[in-house]
Design a protein around this motif. Structure first.
Motif, PDB file in Angstrom:
ATOM      1  N   PHE A 176      46.074  35.689  40.106  1.00  0.00           N
ATOM      2  CA  PHE A 176      45.542  36.913  39.509  1.00  0.00           C
ATOM      3  C   PHE A 176      46.619  37.767  38.849  1.00  0.00           C
ATOM      4  O   PHE A 176      46.325  38.857  38.363  1.00  0.00           O
ATOM      5  CB  PHE A 176      44.824  37.744  40.578  1.00  0.00           C
ATOM      6  CG  PHE A 176      43.586  37.088  41.119  1.00  0.00           C
ATOM      7  CD1 PHE A 176      42.398  37.112  40.418  1.00  0.00           C
ATOM      8  CD2 PHE A 176      43.623  36.424  42.338  1.00  0.00           C
ATOM      9  CE1 PHE A 176      41.256  36.503  40.912  1.00  0.00           C
ATOM     10  CE2 PHE A 176      42.490  35.813  42.840  1.00  0.00           C
ATOM     11  CZ  PHE A 176      41.295  35.861  42.123  1.00  0.00           C
ATOM     12  N   VAL A 177      47.841  37.287  38.822  1.00  0.00           N
ATOM     13  CA  VAL A 177      48.938  38.132  38.356  1.00  0.00           C
ATOM     14  C   VAL A 177      48.815  38.472  36.871  1.00  0.00           C
ATOM     15  O   VAL A 177      49.231  39.543  36.431  1.00  0.00           O
ATOM     16  CB  VAL A 177      50.301  37.460  38.660  1.00  0.00           C
ATOM     17  CG1 VAL A 177      50.638  36.385  37.652  1.00  0.00           C
ATOM     18  CG2 VAL A 177      51.410  38.493  38.735  1.00  0.00           C
ATOM     19  N   ASP A 178      48.221  37.593  36.072  1.00  0.00           N
ATOM     20  CA  ASP A 178      48.121  37.844  34.633  1.00  0.00           C
ATOM     21  C   ASP A 178      47.084  38.900  34.277  1.00  0.00           C
ATOM     22  O   ASP A 178      46.963  39.286  33.117  1.00  0.00           O
ATOM     23  CB  ASP A 178      47.822  36.540  33.883  1.00  0.00           C
ATOM     24  CG  ASP A 178      49.011  35.595  33.885  1.00  0.00           C
ATOM     25  OD1 ASP A 178      50.136  36.093  33.703  1.00  0.00           O
ATOM     26  OD2 ASP A 178      48.835  34.386  34.074  1.00  0.00           O
ATOM     27  N   PHE A 179      46.313  39.350  35.259  1.00  0.00           N
ATOM     28  CA  PHE A 179      45.383  40.453  35.028  1.00  0.00           C
ATOM     29  C   PHE A 179      46.054  41.816  35.192  1.00  0.00           C
ATOM     30  O   PHE A 179      45.474  42.838  34.824  1.00  0.00           O
ATOM     31  CB  PHE A 179      44.201  40.386  36.010  1.00  0.00           C
ATOM     32  CG  PHE A 179      43.210  39.301  35.697  1.00  0.00           C
ATOM     33  CD1 PHE A 179      42.410  39.371  34.573  1.00  0.00           C
ATOM     34  CD2 PHE A 179      43.082  38.203  36.541  1.00  0.00           C
ATOM     35  CE1 PHE A 179      41.486  38.379  34.287  1.00  0.00           C
ATOM     36  CE2 PHE A 179      42.162  37.208  36.266  1.00  0.00           C
ATOM     37  CZ  PHE A 179      41.362  37.290  35.136  1.00  0.00           C
ATOM     38  N   MET A 180      47.250  41.823  35.760  1.00  0.00           N
ATOM     39  CA  MET A 180      47.935  43.087  35.988  1.00  0.00           C
ATOM     40  C   MET A 180      48.372  43.706  34.664  1.00  0.00           C
ATOM     41  O   MET A 180      48.579  43.009  33.669  1.00  0.00           O
ATOM     42  CB  MET A 180      49.121  42.882  36.922  1.00  0.00           C
ATOM     43  CG  MET A 180      48.703  42.438  38.320  1.00  0.00           C
ATOM     44  SD  MET A 180      50.092  42.239  39.434  1.00  0.00           S
ATOM     45  CE  MET A 180      50.652  43.939  39.585  1.00  0.00           C
ATOM     46  N   GLU A 181      48.534  45.017  34.658  1.00  0.00           N
ATOM     47  CA  GLU A 181      48.783  45.730  33.404  1.00  0.00           C
ATOM     48  C   GLU A 181      50.100  45.347  32.749  1.00  0.00           C
ATOM     49  O   GLU A 181      50.206  45.337  31.531  1.00  0.00           O
ATOM     50  CB  GLU A 181      48.728  47.238  33.635  1.00  0.00           C
ATOM     51  CG  GLU A 181      47.319  47.747  33.886  1.00  0.00           C
ATOM     52  CD  GLU A 181      47.253  49.258  33.956  1.00  0.00           C
ATOM     53  OE1 GLU A 181      48.117  49.919  33.349  1.00  0.00           O
ATOM     54  OE2 GLU A 181      46.349  49.773  34.627  1.00  0.00           O
ATOM     55  N   SER A 182      51.135  45.042  33.548  1.00  0.00           N
ATOM     56  CA  SER A 182      52.383  44.579  32.946  1.00  0.00           C
ATOM     57  C   SER A 182      52.126  43.232  32.304  1.00  0.00           C
ATOM     58  O   SER A 182      51.377  42.406  32.813  1.00  0.00           O
ATOM     59  CB  SER A 182      53.488  44.471  33.991  1.00  0.00           C
ATOM     60  OG  SER A 182      53.127  43.579  35.021  1.00  0.00           O
ATOM     61  N   ALA A 183      52.724  42.985  31.183  1.00  0.00           N
ATOM     62  CA  ALA A 183      52.375  41.834  30.354  1.00  0.00           C
ATOM     63  C   ALA A 183      52.506  40.492  31.058  1.00  0.00           C
ATOM     64  O   ALA A 183      51.834  39.535  30.727  1.00  0.00           O
ATOM     65  CB  ALA A 183      53.242  41.836  29.085  1.00  0.00           C
ATOM     66  N   ASP A 184      53.401  40.401  32.043  1.00  0.00           N
ATOM     67  CA  ASP A 184      53.576  39.105  32.707  1.00  0.00           C
ATOM     68  C   ASP A 184      53.627  39.252  34.222  1.00  0.00           C
ATOM     69  O   ASP A 184      54.143  38.393  34.922  1.00  0.00           O
ATOM     70  CB  ASP A 184      54.847  38.410  32.215  1.00  0.00           C
ATOM     71  CG  ASP A 184      56.084  39.262  32.426  1.00  0.00           C
ATOM     72  OD1 ASP A 184      55.931  40.401  32.916  1.00  0.00           O
ATOM     73  OD2 ASP A 184      57.195  38.807  32.099  1.00  0.00           O
ATOM     74  N   GLY A 185      53.083  40.321  34.730  1.00  0.00           N
ATOM     75  CA  GLY A 185      53.079  40.502  36.175  1.00  0.00           C
ATOM     76  C   GLY A 185      54.457  40.734  36.760  1.00  0.00           C
ATOM     77  O   GLY A 185      54.689  40.454  37.931  1.00  0.00           O
ATOM     78  N   THR A 186      55.389  41.236  35.963  1.00  0.00           N
ATOM     79  CA  THR A 186      56.767  41.368  36.430  1.00  0.00           C
ATOM     80  C   THR A 186      56.898  42.331  37.598  1.00  0.00           C
ATOM     81  O   THR A 186      57.918  42.350  38.281  1.00  0.00           O
ATOM     82  CB  THR A 186      57.686  41.836  35.285  1.00  0.00           C
ATOM     83  OG1 THR A 186      57.109  42.989  34.653  1.00  0.00           O
ATOM     84  CG2 THR A 186      57.838  40.737  34.247  1.00  0.00           C
ATOM     85  N   GLY A 187      55.860  43.135  37.822  1.00  0.00           N
ATOM     86  CA  GLY A 187      55.925  44.051  38.953  1.00  0.00           C
ATOM     87  C   GLY A 187      55.933  43.347  40.286  1.00  0.00           C
ATOM     88  O   GLY A 187      56.378  43.918  41.278  1.00  0.00           O
TER      89      GLY A 187
END
Length: 369
Positions: A176-187
């Motif tokens: 599900f990381v690619d749904f996060m607001e940062s473009a590549d889930g870098t958070g």
């Protein structure tokens, strides 16, 4: 085994489905066309080592194709890991995706549990005490399903360091990381740590982000060539179908679609969160909804018992989370859908609230008498 997941389309074909957390934009047209065109070559076996697909994923993930193993969905990666390693003891952070437990039990693995607590916001705040040298494998879903919470990179780094000390394989599910607001889930993504540690394994899939659960396509990322070789020895030949491979190759080029997805998701999720906040109640008497995690494309909340059954009467499916370890009745998960579907859900909840509160008021009046 009774079906225990969301997305039960075949039993509820004409229902609005909030129970499966799939991209509400649906599959991009080039991905659908690639899968359809592949049927013209259905007389041939699919490429056995998925080389073209692995090369496409390598470009998408900025890794080497040799670090990638493709499979019939993320679930096959999970089961193949368990079969290849045959861990004697594993650690699960629960509540979380149920296939980890199922895969581990299939190889007679002893399981230790670290429970995420409501009073701590279902967040992992410190290293699990059970994470010692007896643990062969540890699963962390990040963002976590079903709680929608995120373990930050600082804590994930501590987990990896501890796993290196205990010789534990840290398996991080980032579906599900690619749904996060940062473009590549870098958070929170651990992908950049792969080349630094052979004790790290990352799981991803095209299922959720590109809306193709019916094609079954997942992949694992690891810098441990020996582990990947052992896993390949545990899967059947041609485990990824030709339509799935071609769809994946096309999907890996659709980086613009991911940007579009995050933009649309942010807007619709904000709408849902604002609407759901109107059902909040301090004393939780009568109808209420209390929202917890929502980092990905779904929202985790508590509410009245039987809400999922009441919504079925409105031809709406949501995910009853009571069969997740660590959760009881009254916990639910909904996917973020398109505006029309989201509005239908809110309308149904308003009607249910009215009915429930009327009954509650009648009971209260009788008690006063």
């Amino acid at each position: 085994m009774m079906y225990q997941h969301g997305g039960d389309y075949w039993n509820y074909p004409d229902f609005i489905d909030f129970s499966a957390n799939i991209n509400f934009l649906g599959a991009p047209k080039p991905v659908v066309e690639a899968a359809r065109s592949a049927m013209d070559k259905a007389c041939h076996y699919p490429q056995p080592d998925c080389l073209r697909l692995r090369q496409a994923i390598a470009r998408l993930e900025h890794l080497d194709a040799g670090q990638i193993l493709c499979a019939n969905g993320a679930a096959e990666i999970i089961f193949t890991l368990a079969l290849a390693i045959k861990p004697k003891k594993a650690l699960l952070i629960v509540p979380t995706f149920q296939e980890y437990e199922q895969a581990l039990k299939s190889v007679d693995c002893e399981i230790a549990y670290e429970y995420l607590l409501e009073r701590q916001g279902f967040l992992l705040r410190e290293l699990p005490a059970a994470l010692d040298a007896s643990i062969d494998m540890m699963f962390v879903c990040n963002p976590n399903n079903p709680t929608g919470t995120v373990t930050d990179r600082r804590m994930m780094g501590k987990l990896l360091k501890r796993c290196q000390e205990t010789n534990t394989l840290l398996v991080v599910d980032e579906c599900f990381v690619d749904f996060m607001e940062s473009a590549d889930g870098t958070g929170c993504s651990m992908k950049s740590y792969l080349n630094q540690s052979r004790r790290l394994f990352v799981i991803k899939a095209f299922t959720k982000t590109f809306g193709i659960p019916g094609l079954r396509l997942g992949y694992g990322l690891s810098a441990d060539a020996m582990l990947l070789q052992r896993m390949r020895a545990c899967v059947q030949p041609w485990n990824v179908s030709l339509p799935a491979q071609e769809a994946g190759i096309a999907a890996a080029k659709e980086t613009g679609f991911l940007v579009k997805t995050r933009k649309a998701l942010k807007e619709e999720k904000q709408f849902l969160l604002e609407q759901l906040s109107l059902f909040s109640s301090e004393d939780k008497r009568g109808f209420f909804i209390e929202v917890y995690g929502h980092a990905a494309n779904f929202i985790f909340f508590s509410s009245i018992l039987g809400l999922s059954e009441l919504l079925l009467e409105h031809k709406i499916q949501i995910r009853d989370c009571s069969n997740f370890p660590g959760l009881l009745k009254g916990w639910y998960r909904i996917a973020v859908c398109a505006r029309e579907e989201n509005e239908r859900l809110i309308q149904a909840l308003c009607q249910i609230r009215q009915t429930v509160n009327q009954k509650e008021g009648q009971i209260w009046t009788k008690r006063q008498k």
